[in-house]
Each structure stands twice: as C-alpha cells, then as structure tokens.
Design a protein around this motif. Sequence first.
Motif, PDB file in Angstrom:
ATOM      1  N   ILE A 224     -15.431 -72.519 -83.246  1.00 13.67           N
ATOM      2  CA  ILE A 224     -15.751 -71.083 -83.354  1.00 13.67           C
ATOM      3  C   ILE A 224     -17.251 -70.858 -83.133  1.00 13.67           C
ATOM      4  CG2 ILE A 224     -15.794 -69.140 -84.993  1.00 13.67           C
ATOM      5  CD1 ILE A 224     -13.058 -70.232 -86.008  1.00 13.67           C
ATOM      6  N   GLU A 225     -18.068 -71.730 -83.690  1.00 12.91           N
ATOM      7  CA  GLU A 225     -19.522 -71.597 -83.547  1.00 12.91           C
ATOM      8  C   GLU A 225     -19.940 -71.776 -82.084  1.00 12.91           C
ATOM      9  OE1 GLU A 225     -21.514 -73.815 -86.695  1.00 12.91           O
ATOM     10  OE2 GLU A 225     -23.225 -73.943 -85.322  1.00 12.91           O
ATOM     11  N   HIS A 226     -19.358 -72.785 -81.416  1.00  7.11           N
ATOM     12  CA  HIS A 226     -19.716 -73.036 -80.012  1.00  7.11           C
ATOM     13  C   HIS A 226     -19.401 -71.804 -79.164  1.00  7.11           C
ATOM     14  CE1 HIS A 226     -20.054 -75.641 -76.311  1.00  7.11           C
ATOM     15  NE2 HIS A 226     -19.390 -74.593 -75.835  1.00  7.11           N
ATOM     16  N   ALA A 227     -18.193 -71.250 -79.355  1.00  5.95           N
ATOM     17  CA  ALA A 227     -17.776 -70.099 -78.536  1.00  5.95           C
ATOM     18  C   ALA A 227     -18.717 -68.909 -78.751  1.00  5.95           C
ATOM     19  CB  ALA A 227     -16.343 -69.711 -78.889  1.00  5.95           C
ATOM     20  N   ALA A 228     -19.181 -68.721 -79.976  1.00  8.33           N
ATOM     21  CA  ALA A 228     -20.060 -67.585 -80.277  1.00  8.33           C
ATOM     22  C   ALA A 228     -21.435 -67.771 -79.629  1.00  8.33           C
ATOM     23  CB  ALA A 228     -20.198 -67.422 -81.785  1.00  8.33           C
ATOM     24  N   LYS A 229     -21.933 -69.012 -79.636  1.00  9.42           N
ATOM     25  CA  LYS A 229     -23.296 -69.254 -79.137  1.00  9.42           C
ATOM     26  C   LYS A 229     -23.367 -69.404 -77.622  1.00  9.42           C
ATOM     27  CE  LYS A 229     -25.382 -71.426 -83.164  1.00  9.42           C
ATOM     28  NZ  LYS A 229     -25.539 -72.728 -83.812  1.00  9.42           N
ATOM     29  N   SER A 230     -22.271 -69.825 -76.999  1.00  7.29           N
ATOM     30  CA  SER A 230     -22.295 -70.163 -75.574  1.00  7.29           C
ATOM     31  C   SER A 230     -22.423 -68.925 -74.676  1.00  7.29           C
ATOM     32  CB  SER A 230     -20.994 -70.896 -75.227  1.00  7.29           C
ATOM     33  OG  SER A 230     -20.873 -71.018 -73.849  1.00  7.29           O
ATOM     34  N   ASN A 231     -23.066 -69.133 -73.513  1.00 13.95           N
ATOM     35  CA  ASN A 231     -23.157 -68.042 -72.529  1.00 13.95           C
ATOM     36  C   ASN A 231     -21.911 -67.998 -71.646  1.00 13.95           C
ATOM     37  OD1 ASN A 231     -25.711 -67.365 -73.363  1.00 13.95           O
ATOM     38  ND2 ASN A 231     -26.659 -68.905 -72.032  1.00 13.95           N
ATOM     39  N   LYS A 232     -21.056 -69.022 -71.763  1.00 14.16           N
ATOM     40  CA  LYS A 232     -19.844 -69.045 -70.934  1.00 14.16           C
ATOM     41  C   LYS A 232     -18.920 -67.882 -71.305  1.00 14.16           C
ATOM     42  CE  LYS A 232     -19.979 -73.002 -68.510  1.00 14.16           C
ATOM     43  NZ  LYS A 232     -19.229 -74.216 -68.665  1.00 14.16           N
ATOM     44  N   LYS A 233     -18.047 -67.555 -70.357  1.00 12.87           N
ATOM     45  CA  LYS A 233     -17.148 -66.418 -70.594  1.00 12.87           C
ATOM     46  C   LYS A 233     -15.703 -66.883 -70.837  1.00 12.87           C
ATOM     47  CE  LYS A 233     -19.788 -62.842 -70.356  1.00 12.87           C
ATOM     48  NZ  LYS A 233     -20.249 -62.682 -71.699  1.00 12.87           N
ATOM     49  N   GLN A 234     -15.449 -68.159 -70.523  1.00 13.69           N
ATOM     50  CA  GLN A 234     -14.066 -68.654 -70.587  1.00 13.69           C
ATOM     51  C   GLN A 234     -14.025 -69.992 -71.336  1.00 13.69           C
ATOM     52  OE1 GLN A 234     -12.343 -69.802 -66.766  1.00 13.69           O
ATOM     53  NE2 GLN A 234     -10.941 -68.073 -66.961  1.00 13.69           N
ATOM     54  N   PHE A 235     -13.011 -70.132 -72.218  1.00 16.38           N
ATOM     55  CA  PHE A 235     -12.910 -71.349 -73.032  1.00 16.38           C
ATOM     56  C   PHE A 235     -11.458 -71.806 -73.096  1.00 16.38           C
ATOM     57  CE2 PHE A 235     -16.383 -68.727 -74.374  1.00 16.38           C
ATOM     58  CZ  PHE A 235     -17.439 -69.611 -74.521  1.00 16.38           C
ATOM     59  N   ILE A 236     -11.268 -73.113 -72.961  1.00 14.76           N
ATOM     60  CA  ILE A 236      -9.932 -73.681 -73.173  1.00 14.76           C
ATOM     61  C   ILE A 236      -9.925 -74.189 -74.608  1.00 14.76           C
ATOM     62  CG2 ILE A 236      -8.341 -75.532 -72.507  1.00 14.76           C
ATOM     63  CD1 ILE A 236      -9.766 -75.300 -69.678  1.00 14.76           C
ATOM     64  N   ILE A 237      -8.949 -73.736 -75.385  1.00 15.83           N
ATOM     65  CA  ILE A 237      -8.938 -74.066 -76.813  1.00 15.83           C
ATOM     66  C   ILE A 237      -7.887 -75.141 -77.081  1.00 15.83           C
ATOM     67  CG2 ILE A 237      -8.604 -73.108 -79.144  1.00 15.83           C
ATOM     68  CD1 ILE A 237     -11.179 -72.171 -77.632  1.00 15.83           C
ATOM     69  N   ALA A 238      -8.365 -76.310 -77.474  1.00 15.12           N
ATOM     70  CA  ALA A 238      -7.463 -77.442 -77.721  1.00 15.12           C
ATOM     71  C   ALA A 238      -7.424 -77.740 -79.214  1.00 15.12           C
ATOM     72  CB  ALA A 238      -7.938 -78.656 -76.918  1.00 15.12           C
ATOM     73  N   THR A 239      -6.756 -76.838 -79.920  1.00 12.95           N
ATOM     74  CA  THR A 239      -6.502 -77.034 -81.353  1.00 12.95           C
ATOM     75  C   THR A 239      -5.366 -76.103 -81.757  1.00 12.95           C
ATOM     76  OG1 THR A 239      -7.505 -77.214 -83.538  1.00 12.95           O
ATOM     77  CG2 THR A 239      -8.236 -75.347 -82.225  1.00 12.95           C
ATOM     78  N   GLU A 240      -5.161 -75.940 -83.058  1.00 11.40           N
ATOM     79  CA  GLU A 240      -4.078 -75.090 -83.555  1.00 11.40           C
ATOM     80  C   GLU A 240      -4.359 -73.628 -83.183  1.00 11.40           C
ATOM     81  OE1 GLU A 240      -0.997 -73.500 -86.229  1.00 11.40           O
ATOM     82  OE2 GLU A 240      -3.023 -72.780 -85.828  1.00 11.40           O
ATOM     83  N   LEU A 241      -3.290 -72.914 -82.844  1.00 12.63           N
ATOM     84  CA  LEU A 241      -3.454 -71.566 -82.277  1.00 12.63           C
ATOM     85  C   LEU A 241      -4.005 -70.494 -83.220  1.00 12.63           C
ATOM     86  CD1 LEU A 241      -0.349 -71.181 -79.947  1.00 12.63           C
ATOM     87  CD2 LEU A 241      -2.578 -72.167 -79.549  1.00 12.63           C
ATOM     88  N   GLY A 242      -3.899 -70.734 -84.527  1.00 17.99           N
ATOM     89  CA  GLY A 242      -4.431 -69.764 -85.500  1.00 17.99           C
ATOM     90  C   GLY A 242      -5.911 -69.501 -85.279  1.00 17.99           C
ATOM     91  N   THR A 243      -6.613 -70.478 -84.732  1.00 15.41           N
ATOM     92  CA  THR A 243      -8.061 -70.374 -84.482  1.00 15.41           C
ATOM     93  C   THR A 243      -8.386 -69.194 -83.560  1.00 15.41           C
ATOM     94  OG1 THR A 243      -8.002 -72.767 -84.605  1.00 15.41           O
ATOM     95  CG2 THR A 243     -10.059 -71.828 -83.887  1.00 15.41           C
ATOM     96  N   LEU A 244      -7.400 -68.810 -82.726  1.00 16.28           N
ATOM     97  CA  LEU A 244      -7.637 -67.713 -81.770  1.00 16.28           C
ATOM     98  C   LEU A 244      -8.001 -66.407 -82.460  1.00 16.28           C
ATOM     99  CD1 LEU A 244      -4.825 -68.037 -79.117  1.00 16.28           C
ATOM    100  CD2 LEU A 244      -7.246 -68.548 -78.866  1.00 16.28           C
TER     101      LEU A 244
END
Length: 308
Positions: A224-244
């Motif tokens: 969650i922290e990486h996605a918030a800090k990153s300038n990227k616009k797209q992320f592949i999430i490889a963990t449990e779906l609740g994180t979405l």
Amino acid sequence: MENKEIVRQIEILKKEKNAIVLAHYYTHPEVQDVADYIGDSLGLARKAGETKADVIVFCGVHFMAETASIISPNKKVLIPAKNCGCSLAESITSEDIRKWKANNPDGVVVSYVNTTAEVKAETDYCCTSSNAIKVVEHLGKDKNIFFTPDKNLGGYIVKKTGINMHLWDGDCCVHEKISTKMVLEMNQKYPEADILIHPESNCACDDKILNLPNAYFYSTAGIIEHAAKSNKKQFIIATELGTLHQLEKKNPTKEFIVIHPKTICGSMKKVNLKGIYEALLNDKYEVKVPDKIANKAILSIQRMLKIG
Ligand code: 13P
Ligand code: SF4
C-alpha cells in the motif's frame, strides 16, 4: 437490521464498552470501513499493544487475535467469527519445534507470526513479513536457524540475505497460488506496471521474478505504501484481494490489476458487520491464551518488536 443501522449500533457499542475495532487489510471492505485501525500483521500487533481500549474486536484470523491477547493480556480480545484458521499456522505444531530443538541444541528458531501461541512459546524470535529480513540479519550468518512455517517467505529471506536456514515446509493456501508463470504473463501484458508481490507467494524465491526490475516484495502495508508513493499509474497486485480496497480508496487515479481473481483468504472473509455487532453486544468470541503459554510466547514477540 440494515447495514447502515448495524454500523450505527457498532459505533454506539464501541463507545459504551471502550472498544476498538482492528481489521486486517484482507477483510471485507465494509469491515475495514468500521475499523479504528486497519493494518498488516505487524501494525495490528503493535496497535493491540498500544491501545488504551478495554476491548479489542479483532477482525482477522485466529492467530492474530491470539497475538493480541498475548501482547495485551489484561484486555478482552474478541474475534467476530468462529473457525478463522490459517493454513500456515496449522502446518506446524509445538511438538515439531521441540523435535528440531532436541536435534539442534545450538539452534535458533524464528517463526513467522502466522503460528499458534503454542508454537510461539517454543520460538526464540517471532517475525512478520515486514521485519523478517531484519530479524534474520540481526541473528547473522553463523547461527543455526530454523525458519518456520512459510517455505516461500523463508526461501525469499535466504535469497535476499545470503543467510542459510532450515525451512519448514508450510505455505499459505492463498499466496501459494501466485506462481512465476502468472507473474511473467502479467508482466508481459502490462510492461509499464510495477509488480507488488507478497513474499508468501510461491514465486518469491525464484530468480526469474527476483531479478525483474519492476518487481517489489512487501508485506501488505508495504504494498500500500509503495503504490501511494510511486509515480507509476499501473500496478499488478500479487497478494490477497482485500488489499484492493485501501489501494483504490487512497489512489483513485491509479490502476490496480489483480494477479488472479482467486487470491482470496476464506478465513478473513468470515468476518462481517453482523458478526462485529454481535461480538460487541455479547462479548463473543473471546480469545484468551492461557498464562503459562502466553508468558513464554511473549518473549519471542518482544524480541521481534525490539528489532523493528
Ligand atoms: P502481512 O499482514 O504481514 O502482510 O501478512 C499477510 C498474511 O497473510 C497475514 O496472514
Ligand atoms: Fe493465513 Fe494465507 Fe489467510 Fe494469511 S492469507 S491468514 S497466511 S491463509
């Protein structure tokens, strides 16, 4: 009762009983939305230790509620659903650890927090996916280390630190599905995306994935922290779906692509709003670790919390 009214009643009962609701990121969105604190295993353990509340309603799996009870023995810890097991925690017993210790009197046992209180009581150092590398590095190369119970997280740490360890053959039935093939296929399909992978995943110790420049390994909170800090616009999430739920809530302009629609932890999903309401109303289901076990188990948790 409708959900809106259940939420209202939960808020009233929280005040009446001086209760706090803690929820793991893998629980249902509506559960996360009534929580006072949402976190990964480490964050939740810390919060359980810090809170001034008299009652902790723990929306997660059983070993997490046990950990809260060990850390806060004077508080009432309630879990709102029965039989919230975990395939990792169930893969090893305290007897398995005692056997290894008998054959390795010089050995050090490091157990992932996803273990029962009895296993923690036989463990020297506890760890979570947030601090496992730090804990193992703290012990160093010269120790005879037994890492339990997750072979994928253990293998990942061996690769990252170069420290050899004996690994128990356990896995998480959810993250075990996240394979090298799946990650490589998704990477080909979305080459611009960062791939955020939980180290319990089956692919976590495969060099093909470890060497991808856009693959990052984190605990749930780290993802969650990486996605918030990153300038990227797209992320592949490889963990449990609740994180979405938190990912999408906190980053409305970013796109999150799930690695596989079946990465769902059935135990985490047993907790619902009605269960939380009934837990608060009727003080159920209390999780209390017997003092004899808790007094031993706390030592491995305290050693972990001291390291970071
Ligand atoms: P974290 O909460 O440490 O990311 O671990 C994930 C998990 O599977 C919890 O059971
Ligand atoms: Fe256990 Fe895996 Fe569920 Fe986490 S996601 S609680 S490790 S079964």
